[in-house]
Design an enzyme around this catalytic site. Structure first.
Site, PDB file in Angstrom:
ATOM      1  N   HIS A 116      -0.548  48.912  -3.182  1.00 59.42           N
ATOM      2  CA  HIS A 116       0.733  49.076  -2.493  1.00 59.42           C
ATOM      3  C   HIS A 116       1.517  50.246  -3.084  1.00 59.42           C
ATOM      4  O   HIS A 116       2.219  50.961  -2.360  1.00 59.42           O
ATOM      5  CB  HIS A 116       1.558  47.794  -2.602  1.00 59.42           C
ATOM      6  CG  HIS A 116       1.133  46.701  -1.661  1.00 59.42           C
ATOM      7  ND1 HIS A 116       0.966  46.902  -0.306  1.00 59.42           N
ATOM      8  CD2 HIS A 116       0.855  45.380  -1.879  1.00 59.42           C
ATOM      9  CE1 HIS A 116       0.609  45.763   0.275  1.00 59.42           C
ATOM     10  NE2 HIS A 116       0.530  44.831  -0.661  1.00 59.42           N
ATOM     11  N   HIS A 125      -4.878  45.108  -5.679  1.00 67.14           N
ATOM     12  CA  HIS A 125      -4.160  45.035  -4.403  1.00 67.14           C
ATOM     13  C   HIS A 125      -2.704  45.464  -4.588  1.00 67.14           C
ATOM     14  O   HIS A 125      -2.171  46.260  -3.808  1.00 67.14           O
ATOM     15  CB  HIS A 125      -4.234  43.602  -3.870  1.00 67.14           C
ATOM     16  CG  HIS A 125      -3.417  43.354  -2.645  1.00 67.14           C
ATOM     17  ND1 HIS A 125      -3.940  43.338  -1.366  1.00 67.14           N
ATOM     18  CD2 HIS A 125      -2.082  43.103  -2.497  1.00 67.14           C
ATOM     19  CE1 HIS A 125      -2.981  43.092  -0.498  1.00 67.14           C
ATOM     20  NE2 HIS A 125      -1.842  42.941  -1.161  1.00 67.14           N
ATOM     21  N   GLU A 126      -2.059  44.947  -5.631  1.00 73.57           N
ATOM     22  CA  GLU A 126      -0.658  45.304  -5.879  1.00 73.57           C
ATOM     23  C   GLU A 126      -0.517  46.781  -6.236  1.00 73.57           C
ATOM     24  O   GLU A 126       0.416  47.453  -5.786  1.00 73.57           O
ATOM     25  CB  GLU A 126      -0.086  44.419  -6.985  1.00 73.57           C
ATOM     26  CG  GLU A 126      -0.011  42.943  -6.627  1.00 73.57           C
ATOM     27  CD  GLU A 126       0.784  42.687  -5.362  1.00 73.57           C
ATOM     28  OE1 GLU A 126       1.811  43.359  -5.137  1.00 73.57           O
ATOM     29  OE2 GLU A 126       0.378  41.814  -4.577  1.00 73.57           O
ATOM     30  N   GLU A 184      -1.094  45.219   4.270  1.00 72.73           N
ATOM     31  CA  GLU A 184      -1.861  44.261   3.471  1.00 72.73           C
ATOM     32  C   GLU A 184      -3.359  44.581   3.523  1.00 72.73           C
ATOM     33  O   GLU A 184      -4.052  44.567   2.497  1.00 72.73           O
ATOM     34  CB  GLU A 184      -1.619  42.832   3.967  1.00 72.73           C
ATOM     35  CG  GLU A 184      -0.208  42.326   3.790  1.00 72.73           C
ATOM     36  CD  GLU A 184       0.163  42.070   2.339  1.00 72.73           C
ATOM     37  OE1 GLU A 184      -0.566  42.500   1.437  1.00 72.73           O
ATOM     38  OE2 GLU A 184       1.195  41.439   2.105  1.00 72.73           O
TER      39      GLU A 184
END
Length: 248
Positions: free
Chosen positions: A135, A131-132, A190
């Site tokens: 980004h 997920h990070e 997100e």
């Protein structure tokens, strides 16, 4: 671009509680306007160079796990073969702290907190880190860094920032780090990063059910969890991940 950033600053001053520019010192707005122009004209390479300086300072101040530490050994086993994203080399470090958090910056730095590792199994951890990294891959981290630069300019005032990514003062780097780590991504960002992480699990034949379970674990922390301070509505996101996991 300059006009857009001036509009952003206006919104930040009106809605500072939303986390865009926290507790702006109105007496420094002249300097902020000057540095705001610099923020609008910085290119991506300069912003990434600032990320490198920010990470160097952060690593120097943190309790960083050594290469033979059990946390770092585990992280290397879990993520070692995932060494780049979109051609950008990734560098991983573990911070030894009870805080539950992880983050990634536009220069490819990925920082994972041991508190997070303690509560996640391997695939759950892969989802959170994915997920990070999402980004970064999707450009969210670069945008967050530009806004952090702008917010730091508003707080520091004139002369705090140069128009290029030259060596920044410790004070400026500290403020920049605070603004970056406290930045909040939009709900759409997100969800996009969640989807990126789910695809990461699928493409590498990892357990996709780990996406929903990791988010539920984070939800159980409540508002006190560091990761949740910028990643709200984990319960709803977990349900969405369960739906995505069920699809072929």
């Amino acid at each position: 671009m300059k006009k857009m950033f001036l509009m952003l600053m206006g919104g930040c001053l009106l809605f500072a509680s939303a986390g865009c520019v926290d507790q702006v010192n109105l007496g420094k707005l002249g300097g902020a306007a000057s540095s705001l122009h610099a923020a609008a004209t910085l290119d991506d390479a300069e912003l990434k160079a600032m990320c490198v300086q920010m990470r160097q300072k952060g690593d120097a101040e943190a309790a960083v796990a050594s290469p033979d530490n059990s946390y770092m050994t585990r992280l290397t086993r879990i993520m070692g073969k995932h060494s780049s994203v979109n051609g950008l080399p990734l560098n991983y470090k573990v911070y030894i702290t009870k805080d539950v958090n992880a983050n990634a910056s536009a220069d490819g730095s990925v920082r994972v907190y041991s508190g997070l590792m303690d509560m996640m199994d391997d695939d759950e951890l892969r989802f959170v880190i994915g997920h990070e990294i999402g980004h970064v891959a999707l450009g969210h981290s670069l945008k967050a860094m530009r806004l952090a630069y702008t917010a730091a300019a508003a707080r520091q005032g004139i002369g705090a920032l140069n128009s290029s990514a030259d060596v920044l003062s410790d004070s400026m780097l500290g403020d920049l780090t605070e603004q970056f780590l406290n930045a909040q991504f939009s709900q759409s960002q997100e969800l996009d990063a969640d989807a990126y992480a789910m695809n990461f699990l699928k493409e590498n034949n990892y357990n996709t059910a780990a996406a929903g379970s990791s988010l539920r674990k984070l939800e159980s922390l409540g508002s006190s969890g560091g990761f949740l301070s910028s990643h709200p509505n984990s319960g709803k996101r977990a349900k969405k991940m369960d739906e995505m996991a069920s699809r072929k």
